[in-house]
Motif scaffolding. Sequence first.
Motif, PDB file in Angstrom:
ATOM      1  N   THR A  29       0.436  -1.313   0.341  1.00  0.00           N
ATOM      2  CA  THR A  29      -0.388  -0.144   0.275  1.00  0.00           C
ATOM      3  C   THR A  29       0.628   1.360   0.190  1.00  0.00           C
ATOM      4  O   THR A  29       1.806   1.397   0.335  1.00  0.00           O
ATOM      5  N   ASN A  30       0.606   2.420  -0.772  1.00  0.00           N
ATOM      6  CA  ASN A  30       1.289   3.137  -0.872  1.00  0.00           C
ATOM      7  C   ASN A  30       0.288   5.054  -0.238  1.00  0.00           C
ATOM      8  O   ASN A  30      -1.224   5.011  -1.369  1.00  0.00           O
ATOM      9  N   SER A  31       0.550   6.244  -0.114  1.00  0.00           N
ATOM     10  CA  SER A  31      -0.206   7.208   0.107  1.00  0.00           C
ATOM     11  C   SER A  31       0.011   7.793  -1.606  1.00  0.00           C
ATOM     12  O   SER A  31      -1.104   9.011  -2.125  1.00  0.00           O
ATOM     13  N   LYS A  32       0.701   7.733  -2.116  1.00  0.00           N
ATOM     14  CA  LYS A  32       1.162   8.713  -3.415  1.00  0.00           C
ATOM     15  C   LYS A  32       0.286   8.296  -4.706  1.00  0.00           C
ATOM     16  O   LYS A  32      -0.300   9.211  -5.348  1.00  0.00           O
ATOM     17  N   ARG A  33       0.689   7.246  -5.362  1.00  0.00           N
ATOM     18  CA  ARG A  33       0.321   6.793  -6.882  1.00  0.00           C
ATOM     19  C   ARG A  33       0.147   5.345  -6.792  1.00  0.00           C
ATOM     20  O   ARG A  33       0.516   4.231  -6.379  1.00  0.00           O
ATOM     21  N   PRO A  34      -0.941   4.817  -8.239  1.00  0.00           N
ATOM     22  CA  PRO A  34      -0.932   4.453  -8.531  1.00  0.00           C
ATOM     23  C   PRO A  34       0.896   2.972  -8.753  1.00  0.00           C
ATOM     24  O   PRO A  34       1.015   3.771  -8.949  1.00  0.00           O
ATOM     25  N   VAL A  35       0.781   1.832  -7.689  1.00  0.00           N
ATOM     26  CA  VAL A  35       1.726   1.152  -8.044  1.00  0.00           C
ATOM     27  C   VAL A  35       1.815  -0.166  -9.076  1.00  0.00           C
ATOM     28  O   VAL A  35       1.098  -0.673  -8.872  1.00  0.00           O
ATOM     29  N   LYS A  36       2.234  -0.371 -10.308  1.00  0.00           N
ATOM     30  CA  LYS A  36       2.043  -1.816 -11.167  1.00  0.00           C
ATOM     31  C   LYS A  36       3.260  -1.775 -11.250  1.00  0.00           C
ATOM     32  O   LYS A  36       3.253  -3.435 -10.656  1.00  0.00           O
ATOM     33  N   SER A  37       4.480  -1.850 -11.268  1.00  0.00           N
ATOM     34  CA  SER A  37       6.021  -2.102 -11.552  1.00  0.00           C
ATOM     35  C   SER A  37       6.892  -2.246 -10.695  1.00  0.00           C
ATOM     36  O   SER A  37       6.384  -0.876  -9.962  1.00  0.00           O
ATOM     37  N   PRO A  38       7.735  -2.837 -10.143  1.00  0.00           N
ATOM     38  CA  PRO A  38       8.457  -2.003  -9.185  1.00  0.00           C
ATOM     39  C   PRO A  38       9.400  -0.810  -9.974  1.00  0.00           C
ATOM     40  O   PRO A  38       9.651  -0.183  -8.506  1.00  0.00           O
TER      41      PRO A  38
END
Length: 331
Positions: free
Chosen positions: A152-161
């Motif tokens: 999880t994170n508060s900044k942006r969607p993460v798809k790839s490393p």
Amino acid sequence: TFNKKALLPLVAAVSLAVASPLALAKTFKMALGDAAGGTQYELGSKFADLLKEKTDGKAAVDLFPNSQLGTEQDTVNNAAIGLLDFSVVAINNVTPFSPSVGLLTMPYVIQSADEAKLLTQGKVGQQLVENTIRDAGVRIIGWAYSGFRVLTNSKRPVKSPEDLKGLVIRVPRNEIMISSYQAWGVNPTPMAWSETFTGLQQGVVDGQDNPYITIHAMKFDEVQKYVTNIRYIFSLEPLIISESVFQQQSPEMQQAILAASKEATEHSFNYLQATEQKIRDELAAKGMVFTDPANGEKEWMEKVTTAVWPKYYASIGGKEKLDAALEVLGR
Ligand code: MLT
């Protein structure tokens, strides 16, 4: 007239009761790293109920959730020296004291809840229990099955490393997990679990990974927005008892403890199956945004299996330990 003979069975019963170690009421203390409402609490409270039942109310367990008795790693230490009876902690917080359990946090070794059960309840698990008594002074007597750790994170969607670049990710103080993020191209921030909510809230760190049920119990949805199910580690949370406390118990109490923890483990597995999807939906309803990892988890997986596994063969007792586990899993 006073009939001594008639009293004999009563005297025998009373002295038996006094001699029976189960006759003495006992209240144990159990630490939990997570807030009430998660898988740790579900395991711990079920265990407490069952122990009470099996000892006819002679043994009670008081639960102290939310790291009230110290960080998860502190509670392993305190149990080892006999200052604490029980604790439920994430396996990654046992690894620093018992390196061979690192096998269970090697990324992408366990790929389903059934595989987690197979490893923990079979020969591999038994060996890890014995190693942990020897190396850490605590006995693993049960398991909470908490589901895959998701990012999880508060900044942006993460798809790839690559999307991790620029994000500050909190990890437990666990070498294998630190190395995993390094293999994905970032330097994570090791931080105790008990400090993580505040760390996220104050923006000291942007993200972390833990299972859905844990994220929900800890109210991380209030300080995190984006979720990626990278499925890299299946979260196993052992119920541990101080080995010295265990050895001080009567055989009857030891039996009751082992039987209660076995049943509580079964309960935990069923609880996960019944609850995980519902909790995921609740997190979505609360506004969390879910992103699928690119190419399934392939990119994430390839990077860590080649870079991380070989680095930790020695600490888990040799490559053959991992090979044996993979064989049990039919891979
Ligand atoms: C951690 O991230 O330190 C633990 O996995 C948290 C937990 O025990 O739920």
